[in-house]
Design an enzyme around this catalytic site. Sequence first.
Site: not given
Length: 454
Positions: A200, A382
């Site tokens: 991430c 994302c």
Amino acid sequence: MLPSSSTRLLAASRLHALTTSRIRGLATVSAANPAHSYKVVVIGGGSAGMAVTAQLALDALFRKGTRKDILMIDPSDVHYYQPLWTFVGAGLKQMKESERPMGQLVPKQAEWLKDRVSRIDPAANIVTTGSNRQIKYEYLVVAPGIKLDFEKIPGLVESLGKDGVTSNYAVQSVEKTSEFLKAFKGGNAIFTQPATPIKCAGAPQKIAYLAEELFRTRGLRPQTNVRFHTGMGKIFAIDKYAAPLTEICASRNIAVHLFSNLIALRPDAKQAVFRDVSPTASAGKETIVDYDFIHVTPPMSAPPFIRQSGLGNADGWVDVDKETTQHVKYPNVYALGDASSLPTSKTAAAAAAESAVTTHNLLRAIKNGTGPAAAYGGYTSCPLITGKGKLILAEFSGYTGKPQETFFYDQSKESALSYALTANIIPSLYWEGQVKGLWKGPGVVRRITNPFDS
């Protein structure tokens, strides 16, 4: 933030509460079947490993008979949906919303061995666990997640969760982030991202935006310096999203320091040491910055047993074909998720898309299928939270660098709809879809919601 099975630092009280208050319905922890041999062994019960386990369990091949022929190996009692931890760290959601007992998620067609993997012998098709149990397999799926290397930053381990030092990547400190932000009175607030690959990759800056907004709301902004230090050369890899993020930082006076890699903390003096890692004459120069609050994203790496087992590439990631997820040397081994060599961002969204390809190709091999192999194109996502109710929803292929947006509007612009999807809808898709083998990414949906771009 991208979920994975590598985050193991569990607070004893939270673990006890989860495993005792929800004991009904838990899967029985496997002692391994009598032959200690399985058709498929899946290493890792994170978002990638659990998705593949669930998809395999839905196939007719594994729904017949009484023997459970899928084994999932993972040492954690709790499964976390880690993308919610940014919300938790900002005080917008509660930790309990991000967690489920592992045993409630393991499908009945599979067994779960609560143990760590210490070694793989891919030539003999044997997995050895931390308790020295040996498990034979016909096919192996490697999805153990990523290793968080907090110990590689001197001064960090002993100071984490104390005196304004925190990280949303560690289960024992994510709630401390919110606590420290609420107690903050002004000064230097620092947010870091390492030069290594991480899961991430947007998470290190997302908490910076939410913290800066909180400082403004509390009237602390005039006496606060907000600094984002990243060891990377860009604020975000994809230009379409990097441009608006750069503008947001400029408009909100968030100082962005590129090629600035955290190498040490001096907790007694409340100082952070950064090294210039740019390809310039200043490379190697160190800078010391005082901090009153610091959110650290640790460097990360592949679990050591991958390299030690001969499955890793030069950087230690499981060396697989980027389209089929099949190992380049051992055809009965597949890998996906954070520990794989797939050259895309390491996210839960990527794991969903990868899981569909891995499961299809694995079942094709098991059944001696003749149809075409499935191919993964590098899709990842994302969600970049820039404030409460505001979010840039980055979706793209890590292979081509081109956006692959699910919706008809420009997702590079801050959007309340994108925020609502990320905060409320996508977590439900995860719990009711991805970990049950039903959600494999938005590829099919995109043909309806954004047909012209598709």
